[in-house]
Design an enzyme around this catalytic site. Structure first.
Site, PDB file in Angstrom:
ATOM      1  N   HIS A 139       4.272  -5.018  25.639  1.00  0.00           N
ATOM      2  CA  HIS A 139       3.076  -4.166  25.898  1.00  0.00           C
ATOM      3  C   HIS A 139       1.971  -5.126  26.521  1.00  0.00           C
ATOM      4  CE1 HIS A 139       4.366  -0.330  24.438  1.00  0.00           C
ATOM      5  NE2 HIS A 139       5.325  -0.944  24.000  1.00  0.00           N
ATOM      6  N   ASP A 144      -5.305  -7.707  30.017  1.00  0.00           N
ATOM      7  CA  ASP A 144      -4.722  -6.467  29.579  1.00  0.00           C
ATOM      8  C   ASP A 144      -3.379  -6.206  30.378  1.00  0.00           C
ATOM      9  OD1 ASP A 144      -4.813  -4.439  27.854  1.00  0.00           O
ATOM     10  OD2 ASP A 144      -6.772  -3.627  28.501  1.00  0.00           O
TER      11      ASP A 144
HETATM   12  C1  GDG Z   1      -1.545  -2.237  24.385  1.00  0.00           C
HETATM   13  C2  GDG Z   1      -2.058  -3.201  25.369  1.00  0.00           C
HETATM   14  C3  GDG Z   1      -1.320  -1.366  26.878  1.00  0.00           C
HETATM   15  C4  GDG Z   1      -9.029   4.050  21.837  1.00  0.00           C
HETATM   16  N1  GDG Z   1     -10.147   4.544  21.001  1.00  0.00           N
HETATM   17  C5  GDG Z   1      -9.819   5.443  20.519  1.00  0.00           C
HETATM   18  C6  GDG Z   1      -8.610   5.896  20.646  1.00  0.00           C
HETATM   19  N2  GDG Z   1      -8.007   4.923  21.725  1.00  0.00           N
HETATM   20  C7  GDG Z   1      -6.671   5.047  22.371  1.00  0.00           C
HETATM   21  C8  GDG Z   1      -7.002   4.962  23.723  1.00  0.00           C
HETATM   22  C9  GDG Z   1      -5.615   4.361  24.263  1.00  0.00           C
HETATM   23  C10 GDG Z   1      -5.162   3.525  23.172  1.00  0.00           C
HETATM   24  O1  GDG Z   1      -6.074   3.755  22.306  1.00  0.00           O
HETATM   25  C11 GDG Z   1      -5.720   2.022  23.614  1.00  0.00           C
HETATM   26  O2  GDG Z   1      -4.689   1.912  24.476  1.00  0.00           O
HETATM   27  P1  GDG Z   1      -4.781   0.624  25.670  1.00  0.00           P
HETATM   28  O3  GDG Z   1      -4.006   0.436  26.454  1.00  0.00           O
HETATM   29  O4  GDG Z   1      -6.275   0.537  26.343  1.00  0.00           O
HETATM   30  O5  GDG Z   1      -5.294  -0.984  24.965  1.00  0.00           O
HETATM   31  P2  GDG Z   1      -4.215  -1.632  23.636  1.00  0.00           P
HETATM   32  O6  GDG Z   1      -4.490  -0.876  22.337  1.00  0.00           O
HETATM   33  O7  GDG Z   1      -4.822  -3.037  23.692  1.00  0.00           O
HETATM   34  O8  GDG Z   1      -2.653  -1.357  23.873  1.00  0.00           O
HETATM   35  C12 GDG Z   1      -2.219  -2.626  26.484  1.00  0.00           C
HETATM   36  C13 GDG Z   1      -0.994  -0.834  25.627  1.00  0.00           C
HETATM   37  O9  GDG Z   1      -0.501  -1.515  24.421  1.00  0.00           O
HETATM   38  C14 GDG Z   1       0.232   0.294  26.020  1.00  0.00           C
HETATM   39  O10 GDG Z   1       1.282  -0.571  26.595  1.00  0.00           O
HETATM   40  O11 GDG Z   1      -1.687  -0.685  28.096  1.00  0.00           O
HETATM   41  O12 GDG Z   1      -2.685  -3.482  27.613  1.00  0.00           O
HETATM   42  O13 GDG Z   1      -2.975  -4.454  25.183  1.00  0.00           O
HETATM   43  O14 GDG Z   1      -4.852   5.610  24.425  1.00  0.00           O
HETATM   44  O15 GDG Z   1      -7.326   6.398  24.179  1.00  0.00           O
HETATM   45  N3  GDG Z   1      -7.731   6.870  20.254  1.00  0.00           N
HETATM   46  C15 GDG Z   1      -8.329   7.972  19.255  1.00  0.00           C
HETATM   47  N4  GDG Z   1      -9.647   7.462  18.967  1.00  0.00           N
HETATM   48  C16 GDG Z   1     -10.602   6.398  19.363  1.00  0.00           C
HETATM   49  O16 GDG Z   1     -11.545   6.049  19.148  1.00  0.00           O
HETATM   50  N5  GDG Z   1      -7.903   8.562  18.951  1.00  0.00           N
END
Ligand code: GDG
Length: 461
Positions: free
Chosen positions: A157, A365
């Site tokens: 990821h 990222d």
């Molecule tokens: C890893 C990789 C890759 C955030 N704040 C809240 C909340 N979130 C959710 C977002 C999004 C998820 O968390 C975060 O996903 P990201 O992709 O932005 O980042 P990572 O956590 O670092 O994820 C990344 C991912 O895996 C998938 O392969 O894209 O590059 O680092 O869905 O909306 N959700 C809730 N409350 C919050 O305050 N419910």
């Protein structure tokens, strides 16, 4: 169709609350397990003083949730240590933060072996096994040593680093060799795949065929890019339904006629939060007309607070945001609303839709799902603009975003100014092209692409 076994560090809750309440990845994995029947295997999230017991098995329809507890020592060495203080920083190009210690590497090896040992008795010969992320790069090798002949796939990821960065990891060879025990390796982007190929060719002395087959360490496997998507339609619907909700109404009322810039990220140094606040500060300095007229809402659910660097980033961010507010705030306007807490996905979707600009500026990222969710949440009639780091995997697909270099604070401020002043027709055109991309490659399409490729992979004889 063969039974599916999914392994990830954390396993989603057995009971799902209402639709849209959990992230797209969890929904997609659960749907595949429900369809094919299978096991979701991972850490329970519990840390025990004493030794582990057997996995806890919970049946729910065709899915068995199997969780393993960790001891305090394993948690410190495998999770806080090697996974999050070595691999995470290094794979995000933060060599300055990466710690190298034989002790934590030992813990990582031990927990990977333990997980293989606990998983193996649950497997059937015909199962397809899908392992997720940097916590389990040694798992297939351990399973192969225990004579497991199933098709085993791995999806990373996070980014796969450039060769010169990876070489700083003392155990790079053991890790890549272990990865070659999988039948399919999935990366987020073609760039990650390129870097992996580069290692295979230049460091491992292996070969990469035109057909995507990698030959190295006596093994032959497929490696491919599978850019992960979001549950686009569900998220878009949730955002539209959120419009008149209590929280969105309160947000709208508090903004008055001011424009909203929104950022949502786990509180992580890879997300570029300090530079982002500096870019916003520069916006207020270089384009003073924005003073009193723009609000930057930054939401940061706390993350990995057991790792010292995460405590530091929080302190630094609070100081930087406090400084900007101290410099620019008026009695009737505070420029930055910094919230160190989480919201439900439904509320987040509504907040995204209320924003004029989505500001997503990680320094590195793998993909960044927030960028895609921001696009999914916009209304076609009056869409907001996405300002997106070129170092997020999502920048490859979201060509309608204003792409920025997050290190270039002045450049980001310029693009913010452009976004805030972009005419409706231009916003719509950009949004349409991005929405199309995330509607076609949503999280279900991603899952199916990976599982189809894994099905076609040839397991060891
Ligand atoms: C890893 C990789 C890759 C955030 N704040 C809240 C909340 N979130 C959710 C977002 C999004 C998820 O968390 C975060 O996903 P990201 O992709 O932005 O980042 P990572 O956590 O670092 O994820 C990344 C991912 O895996 C998938 O392969 O894209 O590059 O680092 O869905 O909306 N959700 C809730 N409350 C919050 O305050 N419910």
């Amino acid at each position: 169709m063969s039974r599916l076994v999914v392994v990830s560090n954390r396993v989603a809750a057995v009971k799902q609350s209402r639709p849209g309440s959990e992230g797209g990845l969890a929904v997609a994995v659960r749907a595949a397990l429900r369809e094919r029947g299978g096991i979701w295997f991972g850490w329970s999230g519990k840390v025990l003083d004493s030794d582990y017991g057997q996995p806890t098995l919970t049946e729910a329809g065709k899915i068995t949730y199997a969780t393993v507890d960790l001891t305090q020592r394993d948690y410190d060495e495998y999770y806080v240590g090697f996974s999050n203080s070595t691999l995470w920083p290094l794979f995000h190009y933060r060599l300055d933060l990466a710690e190298f210690a034989q002790r934590t590497w030992g813990g990582y090896q031990r927990v990977n072996a333990l997980f293989a040992h606990r998983l193996q008795p649950l497997l059937r010969d015909s199962d397809t096994v899908w392992i997720h992320d940097y916590h389990f790069m040694l798992l297939a090798e351990n399973l192969r040593s225990a004579n497991c002949r199933q098709k085993i796939g791995f999806f990373l990821h996070i980014p796969w680093p450039a060769l010169e960065v990876l070489l700083a990891l003392p155990m790079h060879r053991q890790i890549v060799k272990a990865l070659c025990a999988f039948d399919l390796l999935g990366f987020q982007t073609e760039d990650d795949l390129f870097c992996f190929h580069d290692y295979i060719r230049r460091e491992a002395g292996g070969e990469v065929g035109a057909d995507g087959i990698v030959k190295a360490f006596g093994r032959s496997l497929r490696a491919q890019a599978f850019p992960i998507g979001v549950d686009t339609e569900v998220f878009a619907k949730m955002a539209a339904e959120s419009e008149g909700s209590k929280q969105v109404t309160r947000l709208d009322e508090s903004l008055g006629k001011r424009d909203l810039i929104i950022g949502v990220d786990r509180l992580d140094y890879s997300k570029g939060l300090i530079k982002r606040v500096e870019a916003f500060e520069h916006l207020l300095t270089a384009y003073p007309d924005n003073r009193g007229k723009v609000v930057f809402l930054q939401i940061n659910p706390p993350s990995r607070s057991d790792v010292a660097d995460y405590v530091d980033i929080r302190r630094e961010l609070e100081a930087t945001a406090g400084h900007v507010n101290g410099t620019f705030a008026e009695y009737d306007w505070v420029p930055i609303r910094y919230l160190n807490k989480s919201f439900s996905r439904r509320v987040l979707a509504g907040f995204f839709r209320a924003a004029r600009v989505g500001l997503v500026t990680p320094l590195r990222d793998g993909m960044n799902l927030v960028a895609k969710e921001f696009v999914a949440a916009q209304s076609a009639k009056d869409p907001g603009v996405l300002v997106l780091s070129r170092f997020a995997g999502a920048a490859r697909e979201l060509d309608g975003a204003l792409i920025v270099n997050p290190y270039d604070v002045e450049g980001v401020a310029e693009r913010l100014q452009e976004a805030l002043n972009m005419p409706l027709a231009a916003r719509q055109e950009r949004w349409h092209s991005m929405y199309k991309a995330i509607a076609v490659n949503d999280v279900t399409a991603w899952r199916e692409a990976f599982l189809t490729a894994l099905q076609q992979a040839t397991p060891p004889r």
